[in-house]
Design an enzyme around this catalytic site. Sequence first.
Site: not given
Ligand code: NAD
Length: 482
Positions: A179, A255, A289, A384
């Site tokens: 997804k 992650e 991140c 963040e």
């Molecule tokens: P997010 O958590 O809002 O979304 C990430 C994914 O989760 C998306 O596909 C979203 O549709 C899905 N999602 C959201 N709510 C959900 C739910 N209730 N159930 C299932 N899926 C759900 O994060 P974002 O804003 O898209 O991404 C940024 C974040 O990702 C930042 O915090 C960043 O630090 C982190 N990140 C971490 C790494 C790592 O390797 N540690 C790498 C890249 C990004």
Amino acid sequence: MTVLLNDPVTRTQAYFDGEWRAGARTFEVIHPGTLEPIGAVADCTADDARRAIDAAEEALRAWRQVNPYQRGQILRRWHDLMFEHKEELARLMTLEMGKPITETRGEVHYAASFIEWCAEEAGRISGERISMRQNRKRGFTNAEPVGIVYAVTPWNFPAGMITRKAAPALAAGCVMILKPAEQSPMTALYLAELWLQAGGPANTLQVLPTNDAPAFSAPFMADERVRKLTFTGSTAVGRLLYTQAAQTLKRVSLELGGHAPFLVFEDADLEKAAREVVGSKFRNAGQTCISTNRIYVQRAVAEEFTAILTRLTGKLVLGDPLLDGTGVGPVVEQAGLDKIQAQVQDALQRGARATVGGTVKEGLYFHPTVLTDVHPDSLILREETFGPVAPVVPFDTEEEALRLANASEYGLAAYAYTRDLGRAWRVAEALEYGIVGINDGVPSAGAPHVPFGGMKNSGVGREGGHWGLDEYLETKFISMGL
Ligand code: NAD
């Protein structure tokens, strides 16, 4: 079924249960640079999710039996196809989430490097022979695929965050249902198309975009057949999915968010340290991140360092991400921009000063910013930012620097600049972070074989290298009596 490259249909339809499917509803993908829609993508439902799980179950039975060297060959072709379509992929990523084109070209290399590494490693997946205490017994381990994997990915690395999961999963003999983020589904669909072109069997990699992530995810979290969840995204959502995955005791890799400190000691090469801060902070408009979020500089050099950082930041070109000369593009969406502005306002109200930037240029474009005199209670030093803002804070001693650096719920990446060898080791060992760069602002660049992941609220498990592959393998013990 024929899959046509250059056919935009296959970038907007979902791929599951053996077909490209338009879906009853669609949702729009918006280019952050102009706020114009670039496509309408299938909006998959919980019923579609159940169909995908059924199809994955059947695909798994065959795929896990495919010789691992053959799996590796398909991965290798997938890798090669990414390079054949490098420019289209890069452009698509830039259109979807606004990262400058020079960076998305680099992301194609980064994303493909995980596939290449796993293509080579697939044939090396094996087990061990264990000596037993009884002469009449022989012991062995067998490395076997975990099974059906549900992957949820973010928009900030639309290709890299997918291949870092899919390549080891497919090499291990698992099948994956992905997804992608609602902001960047077309890159994910393009990768699925290339996987099929490479000879990936039907339903080994299914990609289903949705605009209702919670409802769509529910069937995966409840289904016993889905044996693993791999998630990259925010800590809040990761925590929620971790709880849900507990009901069926899935294997879990998370992650999550970060809040990277960057320590500059007085003996550091200040010009080099400032250049690396600029790279780490402003790459992807700070939406990474492992982005530097807090810069701690030893007091004796704080003023000089801030002046260099301000000069370098002022030279960054903010503009159209599709142009080669652009260094910083827009942020991905209004909610992200609101958060950045709120953090900057909060810091300014508490007495901080912007030595460069500090305001919105237009639309989703925020000027690259350096803040000084930042009060310790400021939001930007705790949350963040995910934006192009660099707060600089002075410190006096090594002990104080480490205390400040470790005072965070996050533990993903940290950086330190010093020419003192003893200090370098002390600091590297004392930082409570999964990734530490000593005199290195890009420790993970070009390195698919190193472990990537966080401590504390930054995650569970590691991606990359054999650590990343192990996440998709079960260790079975076999004892044989003679
Ligand atoms: P997010 O958590 O809002 O979304 C990430 C994914 O989760 C998306 O596909 C979203 O549709 C899905 N999602 C959201 N709510 C959900 C739910 N209730 N159930 C299932 N899926 C759900 O994060 P974002 O804003 O898209 O991404 C940024 C974040 O990702 C930042 O915090 C960043 O630090 C982190 N990140 C971490 C790494 C790592 O390797 N540690 C790498 C890249 C990004």
